[in-house]
Structure formats: C-alpha cells, structure tokens
Scaffold this motif. Structure first.
Motif, PDB file in Angstrom:
ATOM      1  N   CYS A 130       0.829  -1.205   0.000  1.00 43.98           N
ATOM      2  CA  CYS A 130       0.000   0.000   0.000  1.00 43.98           C
ATOM      3  C   CYS A 130       0.870   1.265   0.000  1.00 43.98           C
ATOM      4  O   CYS A 130       1.972   1.277   0.526  1.00 43.98           O
ATOM      5  CB  CYS A 130      -0.922   0.016   1.209  1.00 43.98           C
ATOM      6  SG  CYS A 130      -2.140  -1.316   1.173  1.00 43.98           S
ATOM      7  N   CYS A 131       0.337   2.308  -0.589  1.00 45.89           N
ATOM      8  CA  CYS A 131       1.076   3.572  -0.731  1.00 45.89           C
ATOM      9  C   CYS A 131       0.416   4.704   0.057  1.00 45.89           C
ATOM     10  O   CYS A 131       0.510   5.860  -0.325  1.00 45.89           O
ATOM     11  CB  CYS A 131       1.145   3.964  -2.202  1.00 45.89           C
ATOM     12  SG  CYS A 131       1.874   2.710  -3.241  1.00 45.89           S
ATOM     13  N   ASP A 132      -0.244   4.392   1.164  1.00 47.18           N
ATOM     14  CA  ASP A 132      -0.921   5.394   1.976  1.00 47.18           C
ATOM     15  C   ASP A 132       0.116   6.125   2.830  1.00 47.18           C
ATOM     16  O   ASP A 132       0.611   5.597   3.818  1.00 47.18           O
ATOM     17  CB  ASP A 132      -1.970   4.727   2.862  1.00 47.18           C
ATOM     18  CG  ASP A 132      -2.750   5.717   3.704  1.00 47.18           C
ATOM     19  OD1 ASP A 132      -2.341   6.892   3.819  1.00 47.18           O
ATOM     20  OD2 ASP A 132      -3.784   5.314   4.267  1.00 47.18           O
ATOM     21  N   ARG A 174      -4.207   3.006  -1.560  1.00 42.66           N
ATOM     22  CA  ARG A 174      -3.894   2.649  -2.945  1.00 42.66           C
ATOM     23  C   ARG A 174      -2.731   1.671  -2.977  1.00 42.66           C
ATOM     24  O   ARG A 174      -1.775   1.797  -2.223  1.00 42.66           O
ATOM     25  CB  ARG A 174      -3.522   3.942  -3.675  1.00 42.66           C
ATOM     26  CG  ARG A 174      -3.241   3.803  -5.134  1.00 42.66           C
ATOM     27  CD  ARG A 174      -4.530   3.951  -5.913  1.00 42.66           C
ATOM     28  NE  ARG A 174      -4.368   3.629  -7.294  1.00 42.66           N
ATOM     29  CZ  ARG A 174      -4.507   4.490  -8.280  1.00 42.66           C
ATOM     30  NH1 ARG A 174      -4.794   5.740  -8.019  1.00 42.66           N
ATOM     31  NH2 ARG A 174      -4.377   4.106  -9.520  1.00 42.66           N
ATOM     32  N   ARG A 175      -2.801   0.704  -3.853  1.00 44.88           N
ATOM     33  CA  ARG A 175      -1.709  -0.240  -4.045  1.00 44.88           C
ATOM     34  C   ARG A 175      -0.785   0.288  -5.130  1.00 44.88           C
ATOM     35  O   ARG A 175      -1.203   1.053  -5.997  1.00 44.88           O
ATOM     36  CB  ARG A 175      -2.241  -1.603  -4.445  1.00 44.88           C
ATOM     37  CG  ARG A 175      -3.123  -2.191  -3.369  1.00 44.88           C
ATOM     38  CD  ARG A 175      -2.865  -3.670  -3.227  1.00 44.88           C
ATOM     39  NE  ARG A 175      -3.623  -4.194  -2.119  1.00 44.88           N
ATOM     40  CZ  ARG A 175      -3.107  -4.414  -0.916  1.00 44.88           C
ATOM     41  NH1 ARG A 175      -1.855  -4.149  -0.684  1.00 44.88           N
ATOM     42  NH2 ARG A 175      -3.840  -4.903   0.052  1.00 44.88           N
ATOM     43  N   LEU A 176       0.456  -0.138  -5.090  1.00 42.70           N
ATOM     44  CA  LEU A 176       1.424   0.297  -6.086  1.00 42.70           C
ATOM     45  C   LEU A 176       0.915  -0.028  -7.487  1.00 42.70           C
ATOM     46  O   LEU A 176       0.930   0.817  -8.375  1.00 42.70           O
ATOM     47  CB  LEU A 176       2.782  -0.355  -5.834  1.00 42.70           C
ATOM     48  CG  LEU A 176       3.922   0.108  -6.716  1.00 42.70           C
ATOM     49  CD1 LEU A 176       4.197   1.594  -6.515  1.00 42.70           C
ATOM     50  CD2 LEU A 176       5.174  -0.692  -6.425  1.00 42.70           C
ATOM     51  N   LEU A 177       0.442  -1.246  -7.688  1.00 42.87           N
ATOM     52  CA  LEU A 177      -0.171  -1.649  -8.965  1.00 42.87           C
ATOM     53  C   LEU A 177      -1.401  -2.494  -8.665  1.00 42.87           C
ATOM     54  O   LEU A 177      -1.339  -3.415  -7.844  1.00 42.87           O
ATOM     55  CB  LEU A 177       0.805  -2.468  -9.808  1.00 42.87           C
ATOM     56  CG  LEU A 177       1.954  -1.719 -10.445  1.00 42.87           C
ATOM     57  CD1 LEU A 177       2.965  -2.694 -11.033  1.00 42.87           C
ATOM     58  CD2 LEU A 177       1.461  -0.760 -11.519  1.00 42.87           C
ATOM     59  N   ASP A 178      -2.488  -2.188  -9.346  1.00 44.96           N
ATOM     60  CA  ASP A 178      -3.690  -2.994  -9.206  1.00 44.96           C
ATOM     61  C   ASP A 178      -3.537  -4.263 -10.044  1.00 44.96           C
ATOM     62  O   ASP A 178      -2.842  -4.276 -11.062  1.00 44.96           O
ATOM     63  CB  ASP A 178      -4.915  -2.213  -9.687  1.00 44.96           C
ATOM     64  CG  ASP A 178      -5.252  -1.042  -8.775  1.00 44.96           C
ATOM     65  OD1 ASP A 178      -5.008  -1.161  -7.555  1.00 44.96           O
ATOM     66  OD2 ASP A 178      -5.755  -0.023  -9.278  1.00 44.96           O
ATOM     67  N   SER A 179      -4.209  -5.308  -9.645  1.00 41.54           N
ATOM     68  CA  SER A 179      -4.192  -6.565 -10.379  1.00 41.54           C
ATOM     69  C   SER A 179      -4.658  -6.337 -11.819  1.00 41.54           C
ATOM     70  O   SER A 179      -5.664  -5.686 -12.057  1.00 41.54           O
ATOM     71  CB  SER A 179      -5.110  -7.575  -9.687  1.00 41.54           C
ATOM     72  OG  SER A 179      -5.104  -8.785 -10.382  1.00 41.54           O
TER      73      SER A 179
END
Length: 183
Positions: free
Chosen positions: A15-17, A149-154
């Motif tokens: 996560c990028c929070d 937010r995740r670094l990259l979504d699936s």
C-alpha cells in the motif's frame, strides 16, 4: 536522453498510503540526496496536492526538523510538472499539463537535463506500458497498512516487467530502500 525514475514509499503489503509512514532522519536524508540527480518532478494531481503546499510551507516557514527543512528546500527548488484536468493553479515553477502524460513525459525525456522523478501511482501502469520508466526507487516500510492505494492494481500491466536490483539500503528504522533498473 534523460533517465526517468519512479519513487514511492510502500508498506509491506504493497500500500502507498503516506499517512501510515513516519520517515526517520536518515530516510529523509536519503530522499534529499536522491534529488541531487533530479531537476524535474512529474506528478499526478493527487500526489502533487499531497506534497504541495505542505513541503513549500515547511521550506518557507522552517517549520520542520532540520532534515525535513533540507528536504523541503531541495524539493521546492525543483521544476515540477503536474498532470491534471481539474487543477486550477499550481505553485511557481510548476507547469500544469491537461492531457496525455505519456506524450508529455516522452518529450521531457528527450530534453537535456538531469533525471526526471515520477511520483504518481495512478499514471504508473500507463507510463510502464509506454516504456518510459528506467529506474525504480522503492522504500518499503515495516508496516502492514491494510488500506490505501496499491502500487499496482491486479491486471494493470499488459506484460511482466523484469528489473535488476542495483542497490539496497537498510535503515535502522527497519525501512529498506531498493533501487532497480529495467533490464
């Protein structure tokens, strides 16, 4: 041709929070030193608004710790580009681009200068697909955020991107900085 580097703080669960991270003095110094090779930062609107006016206020008012003030002064001195269709205005030395971040970054990459730092999770898949990111600086914090937010979504990348680890720094705080280059 300029090098484009992507940098982000992430939790162990990806996560990028930014609200769950508490950078140490040595980590702030690491970020400040990284900017010695950068003369342009490239943001999406959300990241830009997280960074500014916060860091420009720290630089102007000297309102942080000495390492935060050094970081703020370095960051605010850099030219900035923010990609946004809705942002009305931006701080001085910041250019607003309304559309097509890929074309804008391609053009900037061809201009003379130091590295370009990209700090935008929302644009990352598009910029990766276009082959514009040359290096990655990921700082992994010893925390499980469980939100944000995740670094990259699936499914956000069309193909796997292989990277070469070029450097690792372990901080006393437990954070680990990884520097990767595209293979």
């Amino acid at each position: 041709m300029r090098t484009v580097t992507f940098g982000m703080n992430i939790s162990l669960d990806g996560c990028c929070d930014h609200t769950v991270f508490n950078p140490s003095e040595s980590l702030m110094d690491y970020f400040t030193d990284m900017m010695n090779d950068v003369d342009l930062t490239f943001y999406g609107r959300i990241m830009y608004q997280l960074m500014f006016p916060y860091w420009s206020d720290v630089a102007k008012n000297k309102s942080g710790s000495p390492d935060e003030i050094r970081f703020a002064e370095k960051l605010t001195s850099l030219k900035k580009v923010v990609v946004s269709r809705t942002l009305e205005n931006a701080e001085e030395n910041t250019q607003i681009i309304r559309s097509n971040p890929v074309a804008a970054l391609k053009e900037l990459k061809q201009q003379p200068g130091k590295k370009i730092s990209v700090d935008s999770v929302s644009m990352l898949p598009e910029l990766l697909t276009a082959g514009l990111i040359d290096e990655f600086n990921l700082v992994i914090h010893p925390v499980m955020a469980g939100r944000g937010r995740r670094l990259l979504d699936s499914g956000s990348l069309l193909e796997t991107l292989s990277l070469q680890l070029t450097d690792t720094i372990v901080f006393k705080s437990g954070c680990v900085a990884h520097h990767y280059r595209k293979q």
